[in-house]
Design a protein around this motif. Sequence first.
Motif, short mmCIF file in Angstrom:
data_model
loop_
_atom_site.label_atom_id
_atom_site.label_comp_id
_atom_site.label_asym_id
_atom_site.label_seq_id
_atom_site.Cartn_x
_atom_site.Cartn_y
_atom_site.Cartn_z
N THR A 66 0.86 -1.18 0.00
CA THR A 66 0.00 0.00 0.00
C THR A 66 0.90 1.23 0.00
O THR A 66 2.13 1.12 -0.02
CB THR A 66 -0.90 0.03 1.25
OG1 THR A 66 -0.07 0.21 2.41
CG2 THR A 66 -1.69 -1.27 1.40
N THR A 67 0.29 2.41 0.07
CA THR A 67 1.09 3.63 0.15
C THR A 67 1.82 3.72 1.48
O THR A 67 2.83 4.43 1.60
CB THR A 67 0.20 4.88 -0.02
OG1 THR A 67 -0.88 4.81 0.92
CG2 THR A 67 -0.37 4.95 -1.43
N GLU A 68 1.34 3.00 2.49
CA GLU A 68 1.99 3.01 3.81
C GLU A 68 2.93 1.82 4.01
O GLU A 68 3.78 1.85 4.89
CB GLU A 68 0.94 2.97 4.93
CG GLU A 68 0.16 4.26 5.11
CD GLU A 68 -0.93 4.43 4.08
OE1 GLU A 68 -1.49 3.39 3.65
OE2 GLU A 68 -1.22 5.58 3.69
N ARG A 69 2.77 0.78 3.21
CA ARG A 69 3.58 -0.43 3.43
C ARG A 69 4.11 -0.95 2.10
O ARG A 69 3.33 -1.20 1.18
CB ARG A 69 2.73 -1.50 4.11
CG ARG A 69 3.47 -2.82 4.31
CD ARG A 69 2.70 -3.73 5.22
NE ARG A 69 3.36 -5.01 5.42
CZ ARG A 69 3.00 -5.89 6.33
NH1 ARG A 69 1.99 -5.64 7.14
NH2 ARG A 69 3.64 -7.04 6.46
N GLN A 70 5.42 -1.13 2.02
CA GLN A 70 6.05 -1.63 0.80
C GLN A 70 6.71 -2.97 1.10
O GLN A 70 7.85 -3.04 1.55
CB GLN A 70 7.08 -0.62 0.28
CG GLN A 70 6.95 -0.26 -1.18
CD GLN A 70 6.99 -1.47 -2.12
OE1 GLN A 70 7.43 -2.57 -1.79
NE2 GLN A 70 6.50 -1.28 -3.31
N GLU A 71 5.95 -4.03 0.86
CA GLU A 71 6.42 -5.37 1.22
C GLU A 71 7.61 -5.81 0.37
O GLU A 71 8.46 -6.57 0.84
CB GLU A 71 5.28 -6.38 1.08
CG GLU A 71 5.55 -7.73 1.74
CD GLU A 71 5.35 -7.73 3.25
OE1 GLU A 71 5.46 -8.81 3.85
OE2 GLU A 71 5.09 -6.65 3.82
N PHE A 72 7.71 -5.32 -0.86
CA PHE A 72 8.86 -5.68 -1.70
C PHE A 72 10.16 -5.09 -1.15
O PHE A 72 11.20 -5.74 -1.20
CB PHE A 72 8.64 -5.24 -3.14
CG PHE A 72 7.86 -6.22 -3.97
CD1 PHE A 72 8.38 -7.48 -4.27
CD2 PHE A 72 6.59 -5.91 -4.44
CE1 PHE A 72 7.67 -8.39 -5.03
CE2 PHE A 72 5.86 -6.82 -5.19
CZ PHE A 72 6.40 -8.07 -5.49
N ILE A 73 10.09 -3.86 -0.64
CA ILE A 73 11.29 -3.29 -0.01
C ILE A 73 11.64 -4.09 1.24
O ILE A 73 12.82 -4.36 1.50
CB ILE A 73 11.07 -1.80 0.33
CG1 ILE A 73 10.98 -0.97 -0.96
CG2 ILE A 73 12.19 -1.28 1.22
CD1 ILE A 73 10.76 0.50 -0.74
N LEU A 74 10.62 -4.49 2.00
CA LEU A 74 10.86 -5.31 3.18
C LEU A 74 11.51 -6.63 2.79
O LEU A 74 12.43 -7.11 3.47
CB LEU A 74 9.54 -5.56 3.90
CG LEU A 74 9.61 -5.99 5.36
CD1 LEU A 74 10.26 -4.92 6.21
CD2 LEU A 74 8.20 -6.30 5.88
#
Length: 279
Positions: A66-74
């Motif tokens: 989402t705009t608040e969570r970037q799972e790919f960066i994680l």
Amino acid sequence: MFPYFKESSSVDAVNSRIAPDVDARIREVMTSLVTHLHAFVKDVQLTPQEWDVAIDYLTRTGQICTTERQEFILLSDTLGVSMLVDAINNRRPPGATENTVLGPFHVSGAPSREMGACISLDGKGESCLFEGTVIDLQGNPVAAACLDVWSDNAEGFYDVQQPDIQPKWNNRGVFTTGADGKYRFVGIKPVSYPIPHDGPVGKLLAALGRGPHRPAHMHFIVKADGFQNLITHTFVGDDTYIKRDAVFGVKETLVAPYERNDDGETLWRSQFDFVMTRV
């Protein structure tokens, strides 16, 4: 001869389709990617069932973003890729303070504070005096260096994670050094905390027998005219997770002393000098 697709020549079959007039950097990156990706598939003898699992995993990773969570960066963080990209692009001479990852909780526009001010606004946690000097590689003080600092609170959350609970700009501030290059401010001894682990990345960490925690750290961005920007942390050396950082951000040179300060105004004191590299 036209390279029909065969297992033995799969890389040539794919890379030969790249048009001759494409951007040189795109060609370099994609040729290498295909070469290494095909080598990986052949090395592990990937099965169709495993390929399906991989596609499903990447799909679910994208769906949770989402705009608040970037799972790919994680995912990049937990595989050490983020740190590797950072290391390659921030090589510095011996003696210079090392970079580490920015992290997702930096906020631009933090208030400028007077040297020595307290950045802890919620009154929670064990008070800590952070002090040191910004210097160059020759040991000369760096005047007018800007230090943008931030940390979690005593419960392991950044203010932006709890906008209805923590005061705005809690445990954040910007300080500017004088002619002596010294900095000094009061915060709290930071605490360890888990990265988000309720999604695909968390499931992967569990499958690998790894935990989601980051060791306690204070964030710094140090900028000064004529010097490379420095993005780094200082880490609490006796933290339980110092050798198990989920995102591999710890470097030996960034482990800072945190000493009891029973006779001072704060419970703890952490002294760390930042050594800058000229551009």
